[in-house]
Design an enzyme around this catalytic site. Structure first.
Site, PDB file in Angstrom:
ATOM      1  N   GLU A 187       0.834  -1.202  -0.096  1.00  0.00           N
ATOM      2  CA  GLU A 187      -0.109  -0.040  -0.002  1.00  0.00           C
ATOM      3  C   GLU A 187       0.774   1.268   0.040  1.00  0.00           C
ATOM      4  OE1 GLU A 187      -0.579  -2.489   2.194  1.00  0.00           O
ATOM      5  OE2 GLU A 187      -2.576  -3.066   2.420  1.00  0.00           O
ATOM      6  N   HIS A 198     -12.012  -9.124   5.740  1.00  0.00           N
ATOM      7  CA  HIS A 198     -11.419  -8.292   6.417  1.00  0.00           C
ATOM      8  C   HIS A 198     -12.196  -6.913   6.835  1.00  0.00           C
ATOM      9  CE1 HIS A 198      -7.897  -5.008   6.030  1.00  0.00           C
ATOM     10  NE2 HIS A 198      -8.866  -4.460   6.082  1.00  0.00           N
ATOM     11  N   ARG A 226      -9.491   0.570   1.441  1.00  0.00           N
ATOM     12  CA  ARG A 226      -8.957  -0.370   0.486  1.00  0.00           C
ATOM     13  C   ARG A 226      -9.769  -1.235  -0.236  1.00  0.00           C
ATOM     14  NH1 ARG A 226      -4.455  -1.965   4.701  1.00  0.00           N
ATOM     15  NH2 ARG A 226      -6.350  -1.669   5.892  1.00  0.00           N
ATOM     16  N   THR A 239      -4.744  -6.628  -0.335  1.00  0.00           N
ATOM     17  CA  THR A 239      -5.214  -5.658  -1.036  1.00  0.00           C
ATOM     18  C   THR A 239      -4.942  -5.995  -2.622  1.00  0.00           C
ATOM     19  OG1 THR A 239      -4.170  -4.470   0.840  1.00  0.00           O
ATOM     20  CG2 THR A 239      -4.988  -3.310  -1.061  1.00  0.00           C
ATOM     21  N   ASP A 276      -2.161 -12.851  11.041  1.00  0.00           N
ATOM     22  CA  ASP A 276      -2.116 -11.916  10.177  1.00  0.00           C
ATOM     23  C   ASP A 276      -0.609 -12.085   9.523  1.00  0.00           C
ATOM     24  OD1 ASP A 276      -3.022 -10.417   7.971  1.00  0.00           O
ATOM     25  OD2 ASP A 276      -3.147  -8.586   9.073  1.00  0.00           O
ATOM     26  N   SER A 308       1.690  -6.267   5.946  1.00  0.00           N
ATOM     27  CA  SER A 308       2.492  -4.934   6.276  1.00  0.00           C
ATOM     28  C   SER A 308       1.939  -4.304   7.411  1.00  0.00           C
ATOM     29  CB  SER A 308       2.571  -4.063   5.049  1.00  0.00           C
ATOM     30  OG  SER A 308       1.176  -3.737   4.703  1.00  0.00           O
TER      31      SER A 308
END
Ligand code: ZN
Length: 404
Positions: A81, A206, A174, A110, A296, A300
């Site tokens: 991202e 999510h 997102r 994403t 997770d 990031s």
């Protein structure tokens, strides 16, 4: 290396507390759990030839638990991202095994453009070859879903490793801003694909920090034949508002998942530590069967300055899964069987993995030995094979061994 292992005098958390027991493993399966299994175990095995080589493992002073099940890991990395240089690296085998994780579910995130389902599947197969058990979700954040064969249903029916779809993003800047109708179509496709393939057909969701919270899921279920239990929302400890919405979702019969990877920044800015979230939800009377933790891993985690400037990125760690379960016991008074259930039987049941998550007859021989004194992981066995001993890896990923 012998194919038959007898764990003697272990304090078994199945995850229910079974007290001190012996556990007999043959090849990759648990074949007996009983007190006082002798060296002559022929009756337990129901065989007459007792000349098979057997390895006796003295588990005195250890809890013996199922291998941990991590329902959300970015095996091939995620993020991105902050531009191409913010794409996170791949997970390695020992990232999982040193943290006691013997079953992991890989996801995209994403980015479903430079990260692909084919790459995810290849990595899942690689990790399986290296020693742990893996599955994947088809799709990514976006709706309509990226799939391999053209539809969520086809992917679930025809590709063994796909057991659900996700993580579909809602209430997040997102996300693809899915409509209720789109969410319903995804859930319907996963339901039918799951039924026909004998899988859970779960929809991993999510949940971002957006104001709509979990409302899209309640609304997607309302007025349809969809069940709330088909949605499996994660990041429910993201902030107080999402956590409160998560408790309402669980009280309506849903399962909620707390994310264990975190940063000091997140914890100082409203995140509820996963360990504390588990304790609070249990205190509210939510059964542990509706509560799970996931790491997770390899996502990031952005680090911001006090003025909100992006200072850098950390990477989520699979090892945070057990660290949070341990913290739930040591810092928040969660019982050990409940803390272990949230990373074993609860996720295994949600994901429809009936051979995982329990110490019982015919389950896979995924076993963690935990030191009773300090609750640190000592040994990890996956499908009957020793991967971690005395807290150190004895089996490495294909390319890890060259780094040592
Ligand atoms: Zn996510």
């Amino acid at each position: 290396m012998t194919a038959i292992k007898l764990f003697k005098n272990a304090h078994v958390l199945a995850p229910e507390d079974l007290g001190v027991q012996d556990v007999l493993v043959a090849a990759n399966k648990i074949v007996a759990v009983a007190a006082g299994l002798g060296a002559d175990f022929s009756s337990a095995l129901n065989v007459t030839n007792n000349n098979l080589p057997i390895e006796i493992i003295d588990a005195t002073g250890f809890y013996l638990t199922p291998g941990f099940v991590d329902s959300l890991v970015h095996f091939i990395g995620g993020g991105g991202e902050g531009g191409f240089a913010s794409r996170t690296p791949e997970m390695q085998l020992t990232d999982a095994t040193l943290g006691g994780v013997t079953t992991a579910i890989g996801v995209l995130g994403t980015d479903a453009t430079t990260r692909t389902l084919t790459n995810l599947l290849a990595k899942a197969h690689a990790l399986e070859t290296e020693g742990i058990t893996t599955y994947c979700y088809t799709g990514s954040y976006q709706v309509p879903c990226r799939t391999l064969l053209g539809s969520v249903t086809d992917d679930l029916i025809l590709i063994d490793k796909f057991i659900g779809v996700g993580e579909i993003a809602i209430s997040d800047h997102r996300s693809s801003q899915p409509t209720l109708d789109e969410l319903r179509k995804v859930a319907a496709a996963a339901r039918v694909g799951g039924m026909l393939a004998g899988k859970a057909g779960i929809v991993s969701v999510h949940v971002g920090a957006g104001a709509s919270l979990l409302d899209p899921l309640h609304q997607a279920v309302a007025g349809t034949e969809l069940q709330i239990s088909q949605f499996y929302p994660t990041h429910i400890n993201r902030n107080q508002a999402v956590f409160a919405a998560g408790l309402r979702f669980a009280q309506a019969g849903g399962v909620i998942d707390f994310t264990t990877s975190t940063t000091m920044y997140d914890l100082q800015h409203g995140e509820v530590a996963a360990a504390q979230a588990l304790a609070l939800a249990l205190d509210k009377g939510i059964p542990v069967s509706q509560l799970t933790l996931s790491s997770d891993g390899n996502a990031s985690l952005p680090i911001f300055s006090s003025t909100g400037q992006l200072l850098g990125l950390e990477v989520g760690k699979v090892s945070s899964l057990y660290q949070s379960a341990r913290s739930a016991v040591m810092d928040y008074q969660v019982t050990l069987p409940n803390a272990i259930a949230a990373i074993t039987s609860s996720p295994a049941d949600v994901l429809g993995l009936s051979h995982k998550g329990r110490i019982a007859l015919d389950k896979d021989a995924d076993i963690v030995l935990i030191n009773i004194n300090n609750l640190q992981i000592d040994s990890v066995f996956a499908k009957g094979k020793l991967l971690v001993k005395s807290g150190k890896a004895v089996v490495f990923g294909t390319f890890e061994k060259y780094d040592r």
